[in-house]
Enzyme design. Sequence first.
Site, short mmCIF file in Angstrom:
data_model
loop_
_atom_site.label_atom_id
_atom_site.label_comp_id
_atom_site.label_asym_id
_atom_site.label_seq_id
_atom_site.Cartn_x
_atom_site.Cartn_y
_atom_site.Cartn_z
N ASP A 79 -0.90 -6.13 -0.12
CA ASP A 79 -1.27 -5.50 1.15
C ASP A 79 -2.77 -5.32 1.29
O ASP A 79 -3.45 -4.89 0.34
CB ASP A 79 -0.64 -4.11 1.24
N LYS A 106 -0.79 -9.39 3.03
CA LYS A 106 -0.03 -8.88 4.18
C LYS A 106 -0.90 -7.88 4.92
O LYS A 106 -1.64 -7.12 4.30
CB LYS A 106 1.26 -8.21 3.71
N GLU A 166 9.71 -3.98 10.37
CA GLU A 166 10.08 -2.68 9.79
C GLU A 166 10.51 -1.71 10.88
O GLU A 166 9.85 -1.57 11.93
CB GLU A 166 8.90 -2.08 9.00
N GLU A 223 -0.90 -5.25 8.68
CA GLU A 223 -0.07 -4.64 9.72
C GLU A 223 -0.65 -4.86 11.11
O GLU A 223 -1.87 -4.82 11.28
CB GLU A 223 0.06 -3.13 9.45
N ASP A 258 0.85 -1.21 0.00
CA ASP A 258 0.00 0.00 0.00
C ASP A 258 0.88 1.26 0.00
O ASP A 258 0.38 2.38 -0.09
CB ASP A 258 -1.02 0.00 1.15
N SER A 259 2.20 1.05 0.05
CA SER A 259 3.13 2.17 -0.16
C SER A 259 2.89 2.80 -1.53
O SER A 259 3.38 3.90 -1.80
CB SER A 259 4.59 1.69 -0.05
O1 KIV Z 1 3.67 -1.10 1.65
C1 KIV Z 1 4.81 -1.53 1.53
O2 KIV Z 1 5.47 -1.34 0.49
C2 KIV Z 1 5.38 -2.28 2.64
C3 KIV Z 1 6.83 -2.67 2.57
C4 KIV Z 1 7.74 -1.56 2.44
C5 KIV Z 1 7.20 -3.61 3.65
O3 KIV Z 1 4.68 -2.59 3.55
#
Ligand code: KIV
Length: 282
Positions: free
Chosen positions: A85, A115, A188, A117, A46-47
């Site tokens: 994510d 993934k 992280e 958090e 989600d970055s």
């Molecule tokens: O959203 C993302 O790109 C991440 C990674 C940097 C671990 O969670």
Amino acid sequence: MEQKVTVPSVAKAKAAGRALVALTAYDFPFARIVDEAGVDIILVGDSLGMVVQGLDTTLPVTMDEMVYHCRMVARARHRALLVADLPFLSYQIGARAALENAGRLIKEGGAEAVKLEGGCSVAKVIHRIAAMDIPVMGHIGLTPQSVHRMGGHKVQGRARGTRAGQRERVFDDALAVEEAGAFAVVLEGIPVDLATEITSRLSIPTIGIGAGLHCDGQILVLHDVLGLGDGFTPRFVKRYAELRRTAVEAVRAYAREVRTGTFPTAAHSFHSLAPVAAAAEG
Ligand code: KIV
């Protein structure tokens, strides 16, 4: 093609002492590059909110956007394991919503795992998703979706204590994520000694970003690795290329040639099969 990376092969890498290489990708051409280069895990993070949408945080990223980007990446990759994510509020508001949204990333996005958090506070959600055979990667320490609680994207686990973001709590988060059934966990922005301690305690692989050398693998944001950004570069990032500079130079050269009439040349133009008469006959 090297053997396809799968959830079980990622889990086995730890016992085999094989370091896991992970990178983000958000679209077809970059995912092709990452896959061709032999990276084990591609994360549609989600970055993308910050990296490709220009946002200040990941919080506004939606499920539809995640599915859209995931689909592009899924079309490009052959070998790497594809993880996507779950964005902010797609899993924190109940196990049912979490399951539905995780299912969307698999079913519509083509991801092979999701993934999310958090640690202790999301253990039940991880358990519920994993129980439905959707593999879950955890993510603890500096969790960007907690940016307001952290007061910025700040290193976690430095101070001792059991409150969110404190050392003993980050350790407990790691145990909770493993216990809940995650197959791997991203660590992280935590001190090296804490990441080392977590890595030796867990049986699932740890994948570090700003967590030092002793994790079972490493992940970075692709655009950071390639030097595509024009903003602040965090301490944990190593730039392996300066593609932004190269790209700006290339675009400037194109603009110069258009303005001076040196592009296109004959080599870049189409030509008629027979010469056209210079003047009308008779
Ligand atoms: O959203 C993302 O790109 C991440 C990674 C940097 C671990 O969670």
